[in-house]
Design an enzyme around this catalytic site. Structure first.
Site, mmCIF file in Angstrom:
data_model
loop_
_atom_site.group_PDB
_atom_site.id
_atom_site.type_symbol
_atom_site.label_atom_id
_atom_site.label_comp_id
_atom_site.label_asym_id
_atom_site.label_seq_id
_atom_site.Cartn_x
_atom_site.Cartn_y
_atom_site.Cartn_z
ATOM 1 N N HIS A 167 -4.215 3.556 6.625
ATOM 2 C CA HIS A 167 -2.919 3.371 5.677
ATOM 3 C C HIS A 167 -1.614 3.687 6.327
ATOM 4 O O HIS A 167 -1.435 4.859 6.824
ATOM 5 C CB HIS A 167 -2.815 4.161 4.358
ATOM 6 C CG HIS A 167 -4.268 3.807 3.740
ATOM 7 N ND1 HIS A 167 -4.627 2.591 2.912
ATOM 8 C CD2 HIS A 167 -5.511 4.413 3.829
ATOM 9 C CE1 HIS A 167 -5.907 2.865 2.319
ATOM 10 N NE2 HIS A 167 -6.617 3.682 2.832
ATOM 11 N N ASP B 126 0.758 -1.284 -0.028
ATOM 12 C CA ASP B 126 0.117 -0.010 0.115
ATOM 13 C C ASP B 126 0.977 1.278 0.062
ATOM 14 O O ASP B 126 1.627 1.472 0.847
ATOM 15 C CB ASP B 126 -0.950 -0.061 1.387
ATOM 16 C CG ASP B 126 -1.873 1.314 1.527
ATOM 17 O OD1 ASP B 126 -1.862 2.144 0.740
ATOM 18 O OD2 ASP B 126 -2.575 0.948 2.333
#
Length: 637
Positions: free
Chosen positions: A450, A276
């Site tokens: 994230h 990510d």
């Protein structure tokens, strides 16, 4: 889009890690498989919980699909054209998520076996007027439908599951796998689209087998429960797929990251890491959900007299739990506004992912008699989405909630790139109505799900991958992630920064770019799937920016002469009553253009319309310095 690589690679082959053979495959029809599950190949269509006899029912309202639609063909071309990957070559093909924050979908292919991870959508950008959702182009999957063994889901966020009800009818019978909450959210979408199928339930710690692929699921915290990373064992080595994660040691729900599994994969040897990139440009660490809960509690302590309205993503189950916890602690009732959020909280309560005291939840239609200081409202609209609950509140169009002085609005969500304008407009309107607005990022009212730079570097350092492919993010984010990988020891020649459709091939231990796959945007507009393309979008943009100028000409079908003065309709260009001089001049110009072009090509109305459109467009530009869309219409009488 052209393919861009951080560097091509030619590194000596690393010794392939050995992996002990797994237990004997066995059929599993339970929704809660045991720890070490090994699933069969599923080489025949079917394999979901309803079995191969399950039939697909089309939606009650037929979706309009056109044969030329990229990736959503009416007839699968798998029997005509098949892309065959060499048996000794692993291919990784991102069809979405590389170039945008959303629309995540990745294909893994080895020989005659293929699996797909996630099927997400993308919020329409501001330059996509009228579009409801953007989904990946599945042309490559359709052409290789005979190889597809399964679709796996990492978690239940919209950017990972919202495309599946549009895609699955073209892939009917392919088994799907997700953790319980993920499966429940997908099945809710299927119910809305009248699709009768189920998702196979798995859990973190399971091993799944699909032909040449063995997939280990391991826990990675995010802003929604049941988020997993995937260790994918292939003949070319171990691939780690880690999208949407952070190292939260004190999550509101669930377990911390499975560091034991991460380190064990590192010991086995990781050939390639896909990770990510959303926060690759943000220094530091993502704060824990527990910190967010403490900051939100301060608002509940201070704002005792007015309503507290919290807006977040509908699928942010952690934030829903925090809202329930704080409302219960400070004597408030909680109402939910927004169909998707209401649906998700019911599913989460049913499955035990949200705990709520009895009678704390109230119907949004019955809040009028609750004192402001005793009411919390949880709603959708954190990204300024049109028709969402918060946007309707901000514009005064919500049926049950009218914003008033004393209300506190807490927007607990990060801004997705491209949504800034809509969010700012919503916040401005809320302030105008007298509300006090606190946005995510202020006072730690929101934490990203994230990983930030230090966590990203830690993941790379722990796994020690030979090759690295940053995913999930716009180009600048993935490029920044590439530099982080270089800083922690990955050789620059082994780092690949690509775009959607770029095919990374690993053969005999060496990775390189292969032939590109088709990877366009497929746009959803109402019931239409993909029938709105770039040309239609450009027309909509032109009409929105410059307006339209329609000319209606009534002609004698025998003689080809005008029977009356041209009728003119202007929308979004000029107000006709205030521009009478322009309208009169335009009518005379249209008559002159018609006579001239009809003389050149008598009664060739297609030619006449094209010529009038071009010449009248130039006339209007010379007069106004604007270029409206000119639409000539000829009616024969």
């Amino acid at each position: 889009m052209a393919m861009t690589a951080y560097h091509a690679s030619k590194e000596p082959e690393r010794k392939k890690p050995r992996r002990s053979s797994s237990s004997k495959p066995r059929h599993n029809s339970s929704r809660s498989p045991k720890k070490d599950v090994v699933r069969s190949d599923n080489r025949q269509a079917g394999g979901n919980r309803r079995g191969p006899g399950s039939r697909f029912r089309p939606p009650k309202q037929k979706m309009q699909q056109k044969p030329e639609t990229p990736g959503i063909q009416l007839k699968t071309e798998g029997n005509k054209i098949r892309h065959t990957a060499p048996l000794g070559k692993l291919r990784i093909i991102p069809l979405g998520g590389l170039g945008e924050v959303g629309m995540n979908m990745t294909v893994y292919e080895y020989g005659n076996d293929m699996i797909v991870i996630d099927a997400g959508g993308l919020f329409p950008k501001e330059d996509m007027p009228g579009i409801d959702l953007v989904i990946p182009d599945i042309d490559y999957i359709l052409k290789n439908r005979h190889k597809l063994r399964a679709i796996l889901f990492t978690h239940g966020h919209e950017d990972h599951i919202s495309a599946i009800p549009y895609i699955y009818p073209r892939l009917e019978g392919v088994p799907m796998y997700g953790l319980p909450l993920t499966a429940a959210l997908i099945e809710s979408k299927f119910e809305e689209h009248n699709i009768k199928t189920k998702v196979n339930i798995v859990k973190a710690g399971d091993r799944l087998k699909f032909g040449e692929f063995k997939v280990d699921l391991f826990n990675l915290p995010h802003t929604i429960p049941d988020n997993v990373g995937m260790g994918i064992y292939t003949p070319e080595g171990l691939i780690v797929h880690a999208t949407d994660w952070k190292f939260d040691h004190t999550p509101v729900w669930g377990d911390p990251p499975d560091y034991k599994k991460i380190l064990s994969m590192s010991d086995e040897g990781v050939k390639l890491l896909l990770s990510d990139s959303t926060n690759a440009m943000v220094p530091g660490y993502a704060i824990s959900e527990r910190v967010v809960q403490m900051e939100i509690e301060k608002v509940f302590k201070e704002k005792t007299d007015g309503r507290i309205i919290m807006s977040s993503f509908a699928s942010n189950i952690n934030r829903l739990q925090i809202a329930i916890n704080m409302s219960a602690k400070y004597g408030r009732k909680l109402a939910v506004s927004g169909r998707s959020m209401d649906r998700n909280i019911k599913k989460a309560l049913e499955l035990g992912y949200v705990n709520a005291p009895k009678d704390i939840l109230v119907d949004i239609k019955r809040i009028a008699k609750i004192p402001p200081g005793k009411l919390t409202i949880m709603c959708t609209g954190s990204q300024g989405e049109e028709y969402s609950a918060l946007v309707r509140m901000a514009s005064g169009e919500h049926r049950q909630v009218q914003i008033k002085r004393g209300d506190t609005v807490l927007i607990s969500a990060s801004r997705i790139p491209g949504n800034e304008g809509r969010i700012h407009k919503t916040v401005d309107n809320l302030f105008r109505l007298g509300a006090f607005v606190i946005q995510g990022g202020e006072q730690d009212m929101h934490t990203s799900g994230h990983a930030k730079q230090e966590e990203l570097k830690m993941m790379i350092a722990m796994l020690k991958p030979q090759y690295f492919l940053p995913i999930h993010g716009e180009y600048r984010m993935r490029k920044a992630h590439a530099f982080l990988a270089k800083d922690v020891g990955v050789e620059p020649k082994n780092i690949f920064v690509g775009d959607n459709g770029g095919t990374l091939e690993i053969e005999k231990g060496k990775a390189k770019w292969g032939a590109r796959a088709q990877a366009n945007y497929v746009m959803i507009d109402g019931l239409g799937i993909g029938d709105v393309g770039e040309i239609v979008i450009r027309d909509r943009q032109a009409m929105a920016e410059e307006g339209i100028f329609t000319v209606i000409l009534t002609v004698d079908k025998n003689r080809g002469t005008l029977l009356s003065s041209p009728d003119i309709i202007s929308r979004g260009f000029v107000y006709m009553r205030a521009a009478e001089d322009l309208i009169h001049k335009a009518r005379r110009e249209i008559q002159n253009l018609f006579d001239r072009h009809n003389k050149s090509a008598p009664m060739d109305w297609e030619y006449v319309k094209r010529a009038i459109r071009d010449d009248l467009g130039q006339f209007l530009y010379d007069y106004t310095q604007r270029r409206p869309m000119v639409i000539p219409v000829i009616i024969e009488v």
